[in-house]
Design a protein around this motif. Sequence first.
Motif, PDB file in Angstrom:
ATOM      1  N   LYS B  11       9.278  14.692  57.758  1.00  0.00           N
ATOM      2  CA  LYS B  11       7.907  14.605  58.248  1.00  0.00           C
ATOM      3  C   LYS B  11       7.893  14.562  59.773  1.00  0.00           C
ATOM      4  CE  LYS B  11       6.003  12.227  54.245  1.00  0.00           C
ATOM      5  NZ  LYS B  11       5.374  11.029  53.756  1.00  0.00           N
ATOM      6  N   ILE B  12       8.801  13.744  60.338  1.00  0.00           N
ATOM      7  CA  ILE B  12       8.836  13.615  61.798  1.00  0.00           C
ATOM      8  C   ILE B  12       9.185  14.960  62.435  1.00  0.00           C
ATOM      9  CG2 ILE B  12      10.067  12.552  63.725  1.00  0.00           C
ATOM     10  CD1 ILE B  12      10.310  10.049  61.953  1.00  0.00           C
ATOM     11  N   ALA B  13      10.184  15.640  61.861  1.00  0.00           N
ATOM     12  CA  ALA B  13      10.616  16.926  62.402  1.00  0.00           C
ATOM     13  C   ALA B  13       9.455  17.923  62.386  1.00  0.00           C
ATOM     14  CB  ALA B  13      11.781  17.458  61.588  1.00  0.00           C
ATOM     15  N   VAL B  14       8.729  17.968  61.284  1.00  0.00           N
ATOM     16  CA  VAL B  14       7.617  18.916  61.183  1.00  0.00           C
ATOM     17  C   VAL B  14       6.520  18.555  62.177  1.00  0.00           C
ATOM     18  CG1 VAL B  14       5.864  19.874  59.644  1.00  0.00           C
ATOM     19  CG2 VAL B  14       8.140  19.427  58.786  1.00  0.00           C
ATOM     20  N   TYR B  15       6.327  17.251  62.346  1.00  0.00           N
ATOM     21  CA  TYR B  15       5.308  16.780  63.291  1.00  0.00           C
ATOM     22  C   TYR B  15       5.637  17.281  64.699  1.00  0.00           C
ATOM     23  CZ  TYR B  15       1.445  13.492  64.018  1.00  0.00           C
ATOM     24  OH  TYR B  15       0.227  12.941  64.253  1.00  0.00           O
ATOM     25  N   VAL B  16       6.911  17.098  65.092  1.00  0.00           N
ATOM     26  CA  VAL B  16       7.340  17.538  66.424  1.00  0.00           C
ATOM     27  C   VAL B  16       7.215  19.057  66.536  1.00  0.00           C
ATOM     28  CG1 VAL B  16       9.329  17.715  67.952  1.00  0.00           C
ATOM     29  CG2 VAL B  16       8.831  15.557  66.795  1.00  0.00           C
ATOM     30  N   PHE B  18       5.241  20.989  65.037  1.00  0.00           N
ATOM     31  CA  PHE B  18       3.830  21.350  65.140  1.00  0.00           C
ATOM     32  C   PHE B  18       3.363  21.324  66.599  1.00  0.00           C
ATOM     33  CE2 PHE B  18      -0.524  19.625  65.393  1.00  0.00           C
ATOM     34  CZ  PHE B  18      -1.207  20.729  64.913  1.00  0.00           C
ATOM     35  N   PHE B  19       3.716  20.231  67.299  1.00  0.00           N
ATOM     36  CA  PHE B  19       3.260  20.118  68.674  1.00  0.00           C
ATOM     37  C   PHE B  19       3.934  21.120  69.591  1.00  0.00           C
ATOM     38  CE2 PHE B  19       1.870  15.932  67.240  1.00  0.00           C
ATOM     39  CZ  PHE B  19       0.541  16.117  67.522  1.00  0.00           C
ATOM     40  N   LEU B  20       5.257  21.304  69.416  1.00  0.00           N
ATOM     41  CA  LEU B  20       5.960  22.270  70.249  1.00  0.00           C
ATOM     42  C   LEU B  20       5.349  23.654  70.056  1.00  0.00           C
ATOM     43  CD1 LEU B  20       9.669  21.109  70.002  1.00  0.00           C
ATOM     44  CD2 LEU B  20       8.041  20.821  71.873  1.00  0.00           C
ATOM     45  N   SER B  21       5.092  24.040  68.805  1.00  0.00           N
ATOM     46  CA  SER B  21       4.532  25.361  68.538  1.00  0.00           C
ATOM     47  C   SER B  21       3.177  25.506  69.212  1.00  0.00           C
ATOM     48  CB  SER B  21       4.348  25.590  67.035  1.00  0.00           C
ATOM     49  OG  SER B  21       5.436  25.095  66.341  1.00  0.00           O
ATOM     50  N   LEU B  22       2.381  24.439  69.078  1.00  0.00           N
ATOM     51  CA  LEU B  22       1.046  24.483  69.652  1.00  0.00           C
ATOM     52  C   LEU B  22       1.121  24.657  71.175  1.00  0.00           C
ATOM     53  CD1 LEU B  22      -1.336  24.267  67.835  1.00  0.00           C
ATOM     54  CD2 LEU B  22      -1.746  21.970  68.697  1.00  0.00           C
ATOM     55  N   LEU B  23       2.046  23.873  71.773  1.00  0.00           N
ATOM     56  CA  LEU B  23       2.226  23.905  73.218  1.00  0.00           C
ATOM     57  C   LEU B  23       2.625  25.305  73.674  1.00  0.00           C
ATOM     58  CD1 LEU B  23       1.987  21.505  75.180  1.00  0.00           C
ATOM     59  CD2 LEU B  23       4.481  21.475  75.264  1.00  0.00           C
ATOM     60  N   PHE B  24       3.628  25.862  73.010  1.00  0.00           N
ATOM     61  CA  PHE B  24       4.108  27.202  73.362  1.00  0.00           C
ATOM     62  C   PHE B  24       3.010  28.229  73.160  1.00  0.00           C
ATOM     63  CE2 PHE B  24       8.560  25.615  72.728  1.00  0.00           C
ATOM     64  CZ  PHE B  24       8.944  25.843  74.034  1.00  0.00           C
ATOM     65  N   SER B  25       2.322  28.113  72.068  1.00  0.00           N
ATOM     66  CA  SER B  25       1.282  29.089  71.753  1.00  0.00           C
ATOM     67  C   SER B  25       0.211  29.091  72.844  1.00  0.00           C
ATOM     68  CB  SER B  25       0.670  28.745  70.392  1.00  0.00           C
ATOM     69  OG  SER B  25      -0.409  29.586  70.148  1.00  0.00           O
ATOM     70  N   GLY B 189       2.712  26.920  64.161  1.00  0.00           N
ATOM     71  CA  GLY B 189       1.939  25.677  64.212  1.00  0.00           C
ATOM     72  C   GLY B 189       1.128  25.482  62.943  1.00  0.00           C
ATOM     73  N   VAL B 190       0.484  26.574  62.492  1.00  0.00           N
ATOM     74  CA  VAL B 190      -0.339  26.481  61.276  1.00  0.00           C
ATOM     75  C   VAL B 190       0.533  26.130  60.086  1.00  0.00           C
ATOM     76  CG1 VAL B 190      -1.705  27.830  59.656  1.00  0.00           C
ATOM     77  CG2 VAL B 190      -2.162  27.995  62.110  1.00  0.00           C
ATOM     78  N   ILE B 191       1.715  26.811  60.005  1.00  0.00           N
ATOM     79  CA  ILE B 191       2.607  26.549  58.873  1.00  0.00           C
ATOM     80  C   ILE B 191       3.061  25.091  58.875  1.00  0.00           C
ATOM     81  CG2 ILE B 191       4.909  27.024  57.958  1.00  0.00           C
ATOM     82  CD1 ILE B 191       4.437  29.945  58.841  1.00  0.00           C
ATOM     83  N   SER B 192       3.443  24.595  60.059  1.00  0.00           N
ATOM     84  CA  SER B 192       3.913  23.212  60.077  1.00  0.00           C
ATOM     85  C   SER B 192       2.773  22.255  59.756  1.00  0.00           C
ATOM     86  CB  SER B 192       4.576  22.869  61.407  1.00  0.00           C
ATOM     87  OG  SER B 192       3.763  23.288  62.471  1.00  0.00           O
ATOM     88  N   PHE B 193       1.561  22.634  60.149  1.00  0.00           N
ATOM     89  CA  PHE B 193       0.415  21.784  59.806  1.00  0.00           C
ATOM     90  C   PHE B 193       0.231  21.740  58.290  1.00  0.00           C
ATOM     91  CE2 PHE B 193      -4.099  20.931  59.153  1.00  0.00           C
ATOM     92  CZ  PHE B 193      -4.242  19.798  59.933  1.00  0.00           C
ATOM     93  N   ALA B 254      -5.154  14.771  75.145  1.00  0.00           N
ATOM     94  CA  ALA B 254      -3.800  14.962  74.639  1.00  0.00           C
ATOM     95  C   ALA B 254      -3.526  13.988  73.501  1.00  0.00           C
ATOM     96  CB  ALA B 254      -2.793  14.754  75.767  1.00  0.00           C
ATOM     97  N   GLY B 255      -3.930  12.732  73.721  1.00  0.00           N
ATOM     98  CA  GLY B 255      -3.725  11.715  72.678  1.00  0.00           C
ATOM     99  C   GLY B 255      -4.462  12.090  71.407  1.00  0.00           C
ATOM    100  N   GLY B 256      -5.693  12.587  71.577  1.00  0.00           N
ATOM    101  CA  GLY B 256      -6.481  13.003  70.414  1.00  0.00           C
ATOM    102  C   GLY B 256      -5.774  14.076  69.631  1.00  0.00           C
ATOM    103  N   ILE B 257      -5.229  15.065  70.371  1.00  0.00           N
ATOM    104  CA  ILE B 257      -4.537  16.157  69.684  1.00  0.00           C
ATOM    105  C   ILE B 257      -3.289  15.625  68.978  1.00  0.00           C
ATOM    106  CG2 ILE B 257      -3.231  18.279  70.074  1.00  0.00           C
ATOM    107  CD1 ILE B 257      -5.249  18.903  72.305  1.00  0.00           C
ATOM    108  N   LEU B 258      -2.603  14.664  69.643  1.00  0.00           N
ATOM    109  CA  LEU B 258      -1.411  14.087  69.033  1.00  0.00           C
ATOM    110  C   LEU B 258      -1.753  13.356  67.739  1.00  0.00           C
ATOM    111  CD1 LEU B 258       0.709  12.591  71.916  1.00  0.00           C
ATOM    112  CD2 LEU B 258       1.601  13.828  69.946  1.00  0.00           C
ATOM    113  N   LEU B 259      -2.895  12.680  67.738  1.00  0.00           N
ATOM    114  CA  LEU B 259      -3.266  11.860  66.587  1.00  0.00           C
ATOM    115  C   LEU B 259      -3.835  12.684  65.438  1.00  0.00           C
ATOM    116  CD1 LEU B 259      -4.903   8.737  68.203  1.00  0.00           C
ATOM    117  CD2 LEU B 259      -2.961   8.760  66.657  1.00  0.00           C
ATOM    118  N   LEU B 260      -4.386  13.868  65.804  1.00  0.00           N
ATOM    119  CA  LEU B 260      -5.134  14.636  64.807  1.00  0.00           C
ATOM    120  C   LEU B 260      -4.346  14.892  63.516  1.00  0.00           C
ATOM    121  CD1 LEU B 260      -7.946  15.791  64.580  1.00  0.00           C
ATOM    122  CD2 LEU B 260      -6.997  18.021  65.183  1.00  0.00           C
ATOM    123  N   PRO B 261      -3.109  15.401  63.601  1.00  0.00           N
ATOM    124  CA  PRO B 261      -2.392  15.656  62.354  1.00  0.00           C
ATOM    125  C   PRO B 261      -2.176  14.393  61.549  1.00  0.00           C
ATOM    126  CG  PRO B 261      -1.251  16.628  64.210  1.00  0.00           C
ATOM    127  CD  PRO B 261      -2.317  15.762  64.775  1.00  0.00           C
TER     128      PRO B 261
END
Lengths: 235, 632
Positions: B11-16, B18-25, B189-193, B254-261
């Motif tokens: 779960k933690i790996a997918v969470y991370v 997700f954010f990396l993908s979003l950031l890169f995207s 990002g979508v897939i990890s979400f 940023a915090g909001g986006i972090l918390l959203l998932p």
Amino acid sequence: MHTILICDDEKDILSALKIYLGGEGYNILTAENGEEALELLCREEIHLILLDIMMPAMDGISALAEIRKTHNLPVILLTAKSEDSDKILGLNLGADDYITKPFNPAEVQARVRSQLRRYFLLGGGTPPEAVLRIGGIELCDAEKTVTLDGEPVSLTPTEYDILRFLMEHPGKVYSPRELYTEVWKDIPYGSENTVAVHIRHLREKLEINPAEPRYLKVVWGKGYKIEKQDKGGLR
Amino acid sequence: MNRFIGALPFKIAVYVLFFLSLLFSVGMAAGSLYLGGKSFYDKPYSLLEAETISSASYQYAKEALFEYHRELSHGTMDSHTKKSWEQYFSPNNTSFRFAIRDEAGAVLLTNLPQGENPEFPADVTLSDDTYIHTEDDGTITVTSVHLTGYAQSPFGRDDRYTRYLQTAEFLFTFRYLWPVLAVVFLLLGVISFVLLMISAGRRRGVEGTVLSKIDRIPLELFLTLFGVCPLAIILLVGGILRPYYMGAVVAAVAGGILLLPFLCMSIAARIKSGGWWKNTLIYRAGRTVLRAAGYLLRGIPFLWRALLFYFSESLAEAVFIVVATDGVTPGWLFLWLFSRVLFLFLILLYGAGIGRLRKAGRRISSGEISYRTDTAFLPSPLKEMANDLNKIGTGLDHAVNERIKSERFRTELITNVSHDIKTPLTSIISYIDLLKNTRQTDPDAAEYIAVLDRQSARLRKLIDDLMEVSKATTGNLSVECVPLNVSILLEQAAGEYVDRLQKQGLATVLTVPQEPAVISADGRLLWRIFDNLLSNIQKYSLPGTRAYISAEQNERQVRILFRNTSSEPPEVTGEELTERFVRGDVSRSSEGNGLGLSIAKSLTELQGGNFLVFVDGDLFKVILTFPKESHA
């Protein structure tokens, strides 16, 4: 020579019983209903009565109640009703034993013999201290002998030990495990049904009908016990 | 599936991820837009190159002017700064060439080698006014300076031109890759979400959805605690540290986006476990209010409820009349009052009547079938209903009485018939026994008598069993259930049969649990069940095989198993075997009357147990299940 009164409304059963018990050497009188039986009881000297429950004119239960008012003699009930409530009613009214129809002739002979022996041979006198007595069973620990209605019974040492232990504590239920520790003085380990087998053998030796024991009772799911009985088993 | 998806590291790996993908995207998309704005997608590279060079020149020119100003305002540069500045603009280190002149055209500063013509083709020109304070009299002199500069090719020094050109070339070469990468990272990002949402509520080694403590917090409270609160705190702290307010807003976003998932995961888990709305404050509050209202209303007798309705409705009407009309004529008021009184009378009449019917219905349905409704003063529709209700009661009464009568009759019939059969049977058995003991002249006679003997014994058993069956199935059997130990009973039962089974060449294997297996049952009846089963084993087992008798238990149940090998393959199924008069051999050649299993089944069910027969090839298996007695 004992005189036996047989009371049943079925003539065929009457005569069959007459043949069986006559063959044993008893003097036989017959009655076809309760009233007749009471009448005979007044006139003749009778030592034991075999009494059917379902009869016309006067049924066995009321006849038994009448008999018990005046007479003290062994009464064996004959009944086609194998309902437990009937048995209990009969025994409470003072019957000494009961036989359910259809009966095994040999069983009738054995029960009659047992009642007569207990009543007339063992009835009087108190047993010596060293003798344990429950109903018709007498266990003399000094001589290591057991008699049933006066007849010696041959038991193996283990069977003897079990019987003695149970007779020392009449009315109390012992689980197979407890019996094993008490009798074998050992921890029961993988010998689950040893005790049960010995008890079965004991019943075959001591009971007229091992499936319906009078003395050595099985309390299913709990253990075994010797039924507590008043001295002599008679009123 | 849950082993991977439910694991916390996953779960933690997918969470991370997700954010990396979003950031890169987002980064790639922004870059692509920027490049689009710079016409990377519609101009040839040569034009872009020229633009890049002039942009680099412009940067250099600004720096040169800035440094020049610094020198002027500070008087003279200190030697160290000057040295590094000279180094920076030395012709060996940069391809930028410039000259700064005053209004008169005199060269103030240049990095052209001495003697080289300061008149050169200018790529870039910059002008600036410099204000110079003179310390002594406070006057301000304004000097205008003018910079001209150009890029001297070839490039190749380690300077801004090279770096800018390299970057531009790199961005241009891969200019179509960036939007593609933006889309790819977005997809990732979508897939990890989606993966996160799937993993929500799953836990390693547990089937189905597991709600954590956090997932059990009412939804609104949860969203406030983990969504609104952190953001509010960040903004508040930002508000106190005023200069960084914009930074606080960025941090909050940023915090909001972090918390959203995380919020979404909890919501997903709630939805998956079903009935998510039940765990909301609104639902709970609503339900409590409704229940309380229902409870209160039910507490009030029906008539009072009707009256309550009547008066609130009258009040509403009165208020409406006062508010909506500016005055009523006395005539109308009188009419209204009259209709109210009439209505009240009807309400009282019907309310009381319905209350009476309700009471009657409840009494009858709760078993008081002799209850009758009083029909006096009931309005006619209710009177009809009351009459029907009374008829139903009478019918029920009748039916129950009939039922009791027929039940009693049946029991009596069975007892009587069995008695009537037993009496002649007693004679038959007795005389057969007598015949056995008389001398027979015909040698065949003994054999015939043996047949009579056997068959009469069978008849006797059949009658006993029949009575047993009828008693067990009609419930005319007194059952005295007490806690008892199955292990002991099995030992006892096995002890009864061990000799008989041995005689048939059958070995008995008895396995009972070490801990007492206690159930609530009637010992005598249970023995009769075991007796029937063991006698079946004795009758139908293949000699030389083993009979397994065992008991096992878990927290809730005690299972008793009887297993043996049939001497002949049973021709019917286990289900059919427990039916009355069905035997394993359809031809009915063997002994037995086919009642044994049926009796055993009825007796087991009478004691609250479950009785199952399985036939698997030659393996015959009976399983009895009883609920475990906990307090013993």
